[in-house]
Write a protein that holds these residues in place. Structure first.
Motif, short mmCIF file in Angstrom:
data_model
loop_
_atom_site.label_atom_id
_atom_site.label_comp_id
_atom_site.label_asym_id
_atom_site.label_seq_id
_atom_site.Cartn_x
_atom_site.Cartn_y
_atom_site.Cartn_z
N PHE A 127 0.84 -0.95 -0.16
CA PHE A 127 0.02 -0.14 0.09
C PHE A 127 0.65 1.61 0.13
N LEU A 128 2.40 0.83 0.64
CA LEU A 128 2.72 1.94 1.02
C LEU A 128 3.78 2.42 -0.51
N ALA A 129 4.33 1.66 -1.46
CA ALA A 129 4.64 1.62 -2.19
C ALA A 129 3.84 1.92 -3.49
N LEU A 130 2.09 1.43 -3.80
CA LEU A 130 1.41 2.45 -3.85
C LEU A 130 1.19 3.35 -3.66
N LEU A 131 1.42 4.36 -2.89
CA LEU A 131 1.29 5.63 -2.50
C LEU A 131 2.20 6.73 -3.05
N LEU A 132 3.75 5.62 -2.97
CA LEU A 132 4.69 6.86 -2.82
C LEU A 132 5.62 6.58 -4.26
N TRP A 133 5.24 5.38 -5.06
CA TRP A 133 5.18 5.34 -7.22
C TRP A 133 4.19 4.79 -7.92
N LYS A 134 3.77 6.00 -7.52
CA LYS A 134 2.18 5.50 -8.93
C LYS A 134 2.76 4.88 -9.77
N PRO A 135 3.48 3.98 -10.82
CA PRO A 135 3.44 3.54 -11.48
C PRO A 135 3.41 2.13 -11.20
N MET A 136 3.50 1.96 -10.00
CA MET A 136 3.48 0.32 -9.55
C MET A 136 1.86 0.17 -10.24
N LYS A 137 0.59 0.89 -9.71
CA LYS A 137 -0.87 0.37 -10.75
C LYS A 137 -0.43 -0.24 -11.96
N GLY A 138 0.25 0.52 -12.00
CA GLY A 138 -0.32 -0.22 -13.77
C GLY A 138 0.34 -1.57 -13.98
#
Length: 119
Positions: A37-48
């Motif tokens: 969750f923290l990684a998704l918040l901090l690094w937006k391209p991970m969602k893709g």
């Protein structure tokens, strides 16, 4: 999709490793989910990278209930002994969860100002 699976499993491994290293009381996959969750918040391209896998998992979520169904059949005799208590506990805890969620949602709307009526 393999990259997404690698990412998800890496965060689970990171959570498990942290729990084992620091002897924490929280389950490893839960801590891995917090890291994710923290990684998704901090690094937006991970969602893709993980979106296609998460949609696939969500679409086939019913398959995850099969092990629970097998467990119910395996321990069916325990339901004869403790079934009423278990059902009452599930009903009571579900009711508390729904009420608490509604109250918190109402409070958040009130605090954010979006719950105001504009008549």
């Amino acid at each position: 999709m393999l990259l997404a699976l690698f990412i998800l499993l890496s965060f689970q491994l990171l959570g498990e490793g942290t729990v084992q290293l620091f002897h924490l009381f929280i389950p490893g996959p839960v801590l891995g989910m917090v890291y994710f969750f923290l990684a998704l918040l901090l690094w937006k391209p991970m969602k893709g990278h993980v979106e296609s896998l998460t949609q696939f998992i969500t679409t086939h979520l019913s398959l995850f209930y099969i092990p629970a169904g097998v467990g119910l059949i395996e321990y069916f005799d325990l339901f004869g002994k403790y079934g009423v208590g278990m059902v009452l506990t599930i009903i009571f805890s579900t009711t508390i969860t729904i009420v608490a969620t509604a109250l918190i949602f109402h409070w958040v709307l009130k605090c954010s100002g979006k719950g105001e009526s504009h008549d």
